[in-house]
Design a protein around this motif. Sequence first.
Motif, PDB file in Angstrom:
ATOM      1  N   PHE A 127       0.860  -1.182   0.000  1.00 10.81           N
ATOM      2  CA  PHE A 127       0.000   0.000   0.000  1.00 10.81           C
ATOM      3  C   PHE A 127       0.901   1.239   0.000  1.00 10.81           C
ATOM      4  O   PHE A 127       1.779   1.371   0.868  1.00 10.81           O
ATOM      5  CB  PHE A 127      -0.882   0.028   1.249  1.00 10.81           C
ATOM      6  CG  PHE A 127      -1.858  -1.099   1.336  1.00 10.81           C
ATOM      7  CD1 PHE A 127      -3.185  -0.897   0.995  1.00 10.81           C
ATOM      8  CD2 PHE A 127      -1.463  -2.367   1.750  1.00 10.81           C
ATOM      9  CE1 PHE A 127      -4.101  -1.939   1.074  1.00 10.81           C
ATOM     10  CE2 PHE A 127      -2.373  -3.404   1.829  1.00 10.81           C
ATOM     11  CZ  PHE A 127      -3.688  -3.198   1.485  1.00 10.81           C
ATOM     12  N   GLY A 128       0.673   2.131  -0.935  1.00  6.04           N
ATOM     13  CA  GLY A 128       1.540   3.314  -0.984  1.00  6.04           C
ATOM     14  C   GLY A 128       0.826   4.555  -1.462  1.00  6.04           C
ATOM     15  O   GLY A 128      -0.160   4.456  -2.190  1.00  6.04           O
ATOM     16  N   TYR A 129       1.301   5.692  -1.013  1.00  5.35           N
ATOM     17  CA  TYR A 129       0.805   6.950  -1.572  1.00  5.35           C
ATOM     18  C   TYR A 129       1.986   7.715  -2.155  1.00  5.35           C
ATOM     19  O   TYR A 129       3.034   7.866  -1.532  1.00  5.35           O
ATOM     20  CB  TYR A 129       0.020   7.766  -0.550  1.00  5.35           C
ATOM     21  CG  TYR A 129       0.774   8.203   0.687  1.00  5.35           C
ATOM     22  CD1 TYR A 129       1.478   9.413   0.710  1.00  5.35           C
ATOM     23  CD2 TYR A 129       0.756   7.410   1.842  1.00  5.35           C
ATOM     24  CE1 TYR A 129       2.148   9.812   1.844  1.00  5.35           C
ATOM     25  CE2 TYR A 129       1.433   7.806   2.976  1.00  5.35           C
ATOM     26  CZ  TYR A 129       2.134   9.024   2.980  1.00  5.35           C
ATOM     27  OH  TYR A 129       2.807   9.419   4.098  1.00  5.35           O
ATOM     28  N   LEU A 130       1.779   8.117  -3.394  1.00  3.13           N
ATOM     29  CA  LEU A 130       2.821   8.807  -4.150  1.00  3.13           C
ATOM     30  C   LEU A 130       2.457  10.288  -4.256  1.00  3.13           C
ATOM     31  O   LEU A 130       1.312  10.624  -4.604  1.00  3.13           O
ATOM     32  CB  LEU A 130       2.962   8.212  -5.556  1.00  3.13           C
ATOM     33  CG  LEU A 130       3.788   6.922  -5.703  1.00  3.13           C
ATOM     34  CD1 LEU A 130       3.167   5.780  -4.904  1.00  3.13           C
ATOM     35  CD2 LEU A 130       3.912   6.533  -7.171  1.00  3.13           C
ATOM     36  N   ILE A 131       3.410  11.155  -3.964  1.00  2.00           N
ATOM     37  CA  ILE A 131       3.192  12.602  -4.056  1.00  2.00           C
ATOM     38  C   ILE A 131       4.069  13.151  -5.182  1.00  2.00           C
ATOM     39  O   ILE A 131       5.286  12.885  -5.231  1.00  2.00           O
ATOM     40  CB  ILE A 131       3.532  13.308  -2.730  1.00  2.00           C
ATOM     41  CG1 ILE A 131       2.658  12.762  -1.596  1.00  2.00           C
ATOM     42  CG2 ILE A 131       3.345  14.820  -2.856  1.00  2.00           C
ATOM     43  CD1 ILE A 131       3.015  13.301  -0.224  1.00  2.00           C
ATOM     44  N   ASP A 132       3.448  13.896  -6.068  1.00  2.00           N
ATOM     45  CA  ASP A 132       4.173  14.524  -7.190  1.00  2.00           C
ATOM     46  C   ASP A 132       5.037  15.681  -6.648  1.00  2.00           C
ATOM     47  O   ASP A 132       4.517  16.676  -6.128  1.00  2.00           O
ATOM     48  CB  ASP A 132       3.162  15.051  -8.211  1.00  2.00           C
ATOM     49  CG  ASP A 132       3.838  15.720  -9.420  1.00  2.00           C
ATOM     50  OD1 ASP A 132       5.083  15.819  -9.432  1.00  2.00           O
ATOM     51  OD2 ASP A 132       3.098  16.144 -10.330  1.00  2.00           O
ATOM     52  N   ILE A 133       6.361  15.529  -6.735  1.00  4.68           N
ATOM     53  CA  ILE A 133       7.287  16.576  -6.235  1.00  4.68           C
ATOM     54  C   ILE A 133       8.149  17.124  -7.381  1.00  4.68           C
ATOM     55  O   ILE A 133       9.258  17.609  -7.158  1.00  4.68           O
ATOM     56  CB  ILE A 133       8.192  16.016  -5.112  1.00  4.68           C
ATOM     57  CG1 ILE A 133       9.027  14.830  -5.642  1.00  4.68           C
ATOM     58  CG2 ILE A 133       7.384  15.628  -3.890  1.00  4.68           C
ATOM     59  CD1 ILE A 133      10.143  14.411  -4.707  1.00  4.68           C
ATOM     60  N   THR A 134       7.632  17.038  -8.601  1.00  7.08           N
ATOM     61  CA  THR A 134       8.436  17.425  -9.768  1.00  7.08           C
ATOM     62  C   THR A 134       8.927  18.865  -9.672  1.00  7.08           C
ATOM     63  O   THR A 134      10.111  19.153  -9.922  1.00  7.08           O
ATOM     64  CB  THR A 134       7.619  17.231 -11.061  1.00  7.08           C
ATOM     65  OG1 THR A 134       7.171  15.878 -11.122  1.00  7.08           O
ATOM     66  CG2 THR A 134       8.467  17.546 -12.283  1.00  7.08           C
ATOM     67  N   GLU A 135       8.035  19.784  -9.319  1.00  7.97           N
ATOM     68  CA  GLU A 135       8.437  21.194  -9.240  1.00  7.97           C
ATOM     69  C   GLU A 135       9.496  21.408  -8.171  1.00  7.97           C
ATOM     70  O   GLU A 135      10.498  22.099  -8.384  1.00  7.97           O
ATOM     71  CB  GLU A 135       7.215  22.066  -8.959  1.00  7.97           C
ATOM     72  CG  GLU A 135       6.262  22.188 -10.143  1.00  7.97           C
ATOM     73  CD  GLU A 135       5.155  23.192  -9.873  1.00  7.97           C
ATOM     74  OE1 GLU A 135       5.235  23.908  -8.847  1.00  7.97           O
ATOM     75  OE2 GLU A 135       4.206  23.252 -10.674  1.00  7.97           O
ATOM     76  N   ARG A 136       9.241  20.796  -6.987  1.00  3.46           N
ATOM     77  CA  ARG A 136      10.211  20.940  -5.904  1.00  3.46           C
ATOM     78  C   ARG A 136      11.563  20.343  -6.291  1.00  3.46           C
ATOM     79  O   ARG A 136      12.624  20.903  -6.023  1.00  3.46           O
ATOM     80  CB  ARG A 136       9.683  20.248  -4.644  1.00  3.46           C
ATOM     81  CG  ARG A 136      10.518  20.548  -3.399  1.00  3.46           C
ATOM     82  CD  ARG A 136      10.145  19.609  -2.274  1.00  3.46           C
ATOM     83  NE  ARG A 136      10.819  18.313  -2.441  1.00  3.46           N
ATOM     84  CZ  ARG A 136      10.525  17.230  -1.723  1.00  3.46           C
ATOM     85  NH1 ARG A 136       9.528  17.260  -0.858  1.00  3.46           N
ATOM     86  NH2 ARG A 136      11.183  16.105  -1.914  1.00  3.46           N
TER      87      ARG A 136
END
Length: 655
Positions: A127-136
Amino acid sequence: MSKSIGQPEPVTNQNLEQLINAGTGLTLFVWEDTELWPVRYVSDNVATVFGYSKAQFLNREVQFKYLIHEDDLARVNDEVELLKSGKTDYRLTHQDYRIRHRDGHYVWVTDTTVVKRDEQKGINVLFGYLIDITERKALELKLETERNRLSLLLDATRLGTWEWNPQTNETRFNERWAKMFGYEPDELEKQVETWSSRLHPDDYDRVWRSIKDHLDGITPFYESEHRILHRSGRWVYVLDRGRIIERDNQGRATRYAGTVTDVTEQKQAEIDARRVAHAKNVFLANMSHEVRTPLHGILGLASVLENTQVTDYQKRLLKTIKNSGDYLLNTLNDLLDLTRAEEGQLKIKLGTHSVERILQHVASLFEQRVSEKGLQFKLDISDQLPKQTIMDHTRIIQIISNLVSNAIKFTEQGQICLRARWLPETQRRGELEISVIDSGAGIRDTQRIWQLFEQEDDGLTRSQQGSGLGLAIVRNLVQLLSGTIQVDSEPGEGSCFTVCLPMSVHLGAAPNEQELSELPLPEIEKFAILVVDDNTINQMIVCEMLRTLGQQVDAVTSGAMAIERLGQTAYDAIFMDLHMPVMDGMETTRKIRQLTDVKQPHIFALTANAFPETRTQALHSGMDDYVTKPFVKEDLARVLTRISTTKNRTQHGIS
């Protein structure tokens, strides 16, 4: 009628999923821990983040494992194995990794995963949650790139860096800074005293004043060149620059950062160059003294002979001697001017003068030379020229005379034009434009002519040869006067030298012709004079000149004899040579000024040393004035008028 407010809905899996889907940065995944990590569940917003639909993941049209960047896949796989081992308490946050978007670009994500056991199927479920950090991540990578670039730049330029907190005095130095002074970074205490205790004592106060000026907002940055003690005991010259880059909420500086550059080699080269230049200047001064002494004898005797009964033929010979001597004297003066310019000792003496009068004076100086060569001389003076301007007329005469002399030297036929124009800026200020135009041989290399001891053509005829000093001096003088000079010339077409000098206009009443003319010397009283000089030729010349001025003259050859004679006879004035054996002129003067039982005479220095510091030393020793060899009787007459002026002031109660 008011609308009743209902109770909040209870939190359920459905509305939690709605909350997640409402955002665009966080996506939930559930994977089976099998070979390709097939997706069991994914939140509806997955298409917004990765471009693939929820159905494509659930129908296994897209395999999640294939979307991970090849450079990151092995690491992500190892982290999953670590998670399953239980060493991370069945929960792990991956290092940031990249997932390929449907359109081909990569999305940086941070991924926190939990492992659970599906007992029915006998497999692990992730089970996982992925956060988009492309800008950072883009900002982090940009910052890292800049950091690496700065590091490379510091290494390439050999810069040491430091940071100081003025509130705590904590100071940090990089490795380059430490090694610049012979240390390893871990050997340096992180206190400002690590740096300040190694400052050269002569630089200490000045450096701290510069630092404080920036702290107090007086200067926009800190910059100082000073010395820091190396571990070996030698001094390292550094260029230190810095500025405040961070303040607290009360406005106090908390980060003062900067760089240090080792400039020891450049500074040593500068010191050596100054030492060589000074040695050269001392040599020129000594040579000037050695040449002036016999030259004084030649010109002095010629001047004395002119006042005797001589034939026309002898007059021509005497004139040749004087002209040759004057040329040599001018060359010596040119050398001294260059020396003073290099030492920064050339001074400007401003006064109110007529430009027209100066140009007419220069024209008269060269009248005979122009006539002897059969040239025409044209003086072209604009009507717009101010009647009077504020200028250093001696330097301007020197500039124009050098240019006119060169024009005559290199012009065999045709004419020379001396032209003056006024370029107004305001009622009170403008530029004087002086042009010297000739129809001579022209110049091929207009850059070489400005160099010291250089001439345009090494194959000059004897009549054209000179010292090669003239134009170098002209350029120095023009720069001293904040002006510009340029030359336009073509071989065989003649030359035009143009000088532009900024000036102020004098708006007072213009002088009349009588006031502008040379004032005759006043009549000189008869004084009792003692000449003190160990050189019998110089002594004879001075005595003869003074006698032609109607003076009563005695002479001695040493300082001791002068003091002895002064005890026997009252003298109004003493002409004292500075350079005498045993007791020189300055020491003799000091001893005379200490005598209380004699009439104190005026004492005038005689020397071949034309340097300003020698004049200053002579005056400090108690002398009243200074005459430089070679001189003429008019120079002696000038200083003698001092005695009469002093007498008149005393009689009228003026101190």
